[in-house]
Design an enzyme around this catalytic site. Structure first.
Site, PDB file in Angstrom:
ATOM      1  CG  ASN A  90      -1.643   1.465   1.398  1.00 35.51           C
ATOM      2  OD1 ASN A  90      -1.750   1.958   0.579  1.00 35.51           O
ATOM      3  ND2 ASN A  90      -2.323   1.297   2.280  1.00 35.51           N
ATOM      4  CE  LYS A 147       0.027   3.377   4.811  1.00 34.52           C
ATOM      5  NZ  LYS A 147       0.072   3.454   6.308  1.00 34.52           N
ATOM      6  CG  HIS A 160      -5.768   1.756   5.329  1.00 26.15           C
ATOM      7  ND1 HIS A 160      -5.268   2.790   6.156  1.00 26.15           N
ATOM      8  CD2 HIS A 160      -4.797   1.021   5.097  1.00 26.15           C
ATOM      9  CE1 HIS A 160      -4.286   2.598   6.377  1.00 26.15           C
ATOM     10  NE2 HIS A 160      -3.757   1.445   5.711  1.00 26.15           N
ATOM     11  CD  GLU A 166      -3.111   5.392   6.632  1.00 26.70           C
ATOM     12  OE1 GLU A 166      -3.159   5.846   5.492  1.00 26.70           O
ATOM     13  OE2 GLU A 166      -2.220   5.116   7.398  1.00 26.70           O
ATOM     14  CD  GLU A 219      -3.657  -2.550   7.261  1.00 28.16           C
ATOM     15  OE1 GLU A 219      -2.592  -2.814   6.981  1.00 28.16           O
ATOM     16  OE2 GLU A 219      -4.352  -1.532   6.840  1.00 28.16           O
ATOM     17  N   GLY A 228       2.376   2.341  10.803  1.00 27.98           N
ATOM     18  CA  GLY A 228       3.294   3.384  10.603  1.00 27.98           C
ATOM     19  C   GLY A 228       3.768   3.875  11.730  1.00 27.98           C
ATOM     20  CB  SER A 275       5.183  -1.646  11.988  1.00 28.05           C
ATOM     21  OG  SER A 275       4.641  -0.517  12.169  1.00 28.05           O
TER      22      SER A 275
HETATM   23  C1  PEP Z   1      -0.855   0.179   6.224  1.00 30.57           C
HETATM   24  O1  PEP Z   1      -0.896   1.358   6.079  1.00 30.57           O
HETATM   25  O2  PEP Z   1      -1.531  -0.530   5.615  1.00 30.57           O
HETATM   26  C2  PEP Z   1       0.430  -0.245   6.935  1.00 30.57           C
HETATM   27  C3  PEP Z   1       0.360  -1.685   7.369  1.00 30.57           C
HETATM   28  O3  PEP Z   1       1.473   0.549   7.091  1.00 30.57           O
HETATM   29  P1  PEP Z   1       2.723   0.294   7.730  1.00 30.57           P
HETATM   30  O4  PEP Z   1       3.412  -1.208   7.112  1.00 30.57           O
HETATM   31  O5  PEP Z   1       3.718   1.225   7.461  1.00 30.57           O
HETATM   32  O6  PEP Z   1       2.442  -0.013   9.257  1.00 30.57           O
END
Ligand code: PEP
Length: 255
Positions: free
Chosen positions: A12, A14, A98, A100, A170, A176, A215
């Site tokens: 992803n 972003k 997601h 976000e 998630e 992040g 992460s």
């Molecule tokens: C995400 O935004 O789907 C995600 C898992 O981000 P990160 O790997 O940076 O934590």
């Protein structure tokens, strides 16, 4: 993962990227993929780059996905992008719900369910994101939150729709932040999700890929992907450099 499900490693991106950098990233991913034939690989660039990234990956086994989709079919929805448009530029997947989108743009469970349905109607595979905040985890509400998020989609589409979908767990506190769920914490939630689906249809539950996101990196991927109900990763930060992304793909291939 079990033998009946393949690993899926999805990037992803972003709101990152530009043409030259996308090319470098895709070239790097393509160059390193040969060793990981049994792993499904997906990249999800921002909307403006979907067509050009499709040109970079369409002759490979890297699949293309979008990060969001409108719940509407067409018409007066300025700034929105429909599922049919995504299909038309080469997408086969789309991320819906997601965290976000849920927190920064106010997407509700019902809206996410409508997006999930719109994706399926256009023959796209939705990747449904679910996850709890730190506050909710500390209040022991993780399972209740996940159950509510999944139930909204099952109510809108029926359980059989999940035969053509992917779920991504998630935990919001791990996205992040560099904080990562332990393999056991993630497995507990993945097992809970599969159990929710199994209560409705055991075959659908056994076949659905459930990804972990938050992460995930090359050095923690094997532990997570080694758990029985974790079938891949949704990768943010580590999807922006081909070496980091490939390290996760290789971890999956090595299991
Ligand atoms: C995400 O935004 O789907 C995600 C898992 O981000 P990160 O790997 O940076 O934590």
């Amino acid at each position: 993962m079990t033998d009946m499900r393949r690993f899926l490693v999805a990037g992803n991106w972003k709101m990152n990227g530009y043409e030259a950098r996308n090319r470098e990233l895709c070239d790097g991913i393509l160059a390193g993929l040969a060793a990981a034939e049994d792993v499904d690989v997906l990249v999800c660039p921002p909307y403006p780059f979907l067509a050009s990234v499709n040109g970079l990956v369409r002759d490979s086994r890297v699949r293309l996905g979008a990060q969001n989709v409108s719940e509407h079919e067409s018409g007066a929805y300025t700034g929105e992008v429909s599922a049919a448009m995504l299909k038309d530029v080469g997408c086969t997947y789309v991320i819906v719900g997601h965290s976000e989108r849920r927190t920064l743009f106010g997407e509700t469970d019902d809206q996410v369910a409508a997006k999930f349905r719109a994706a399926l109607d256009a023959d796209l595979t939705p990747i449904l994101c679910v996850g709890e905040t730190l506050e909710e985890r500390e209040a022991m509400e993780t399972e209740a939150v996940i159950s509510r998020q999944i139930a909204a989609v099952v109510a809108a589409t029926g359980i059989d729709a999940f035969a053509s979908a992917v779920i991504a767990y998630e935990p919001v506190w791990a996205i992040g932040t560099g904080l990562v769920a332990t393999p056991e914490q993630a497995q507990d939630v993945h097992n809970h999700i599969r159990g929710l689906l199994a209560a409705e249809n055991a075959d659908v539950a056994a076949g659905v890929q459930i990804l972990y996101g938050g992460s995930m990196k090359g050095d923690n991927a094997s532990g997570l992907l080694g758990m029985p109900d974790i079938d891949g990763g949704l990768i943010g930060g580590a999807s922006l450099k081909s070496a980091d992304f490939l390290a996760i793909v290789e971890a999956a291939a090595g299991l």
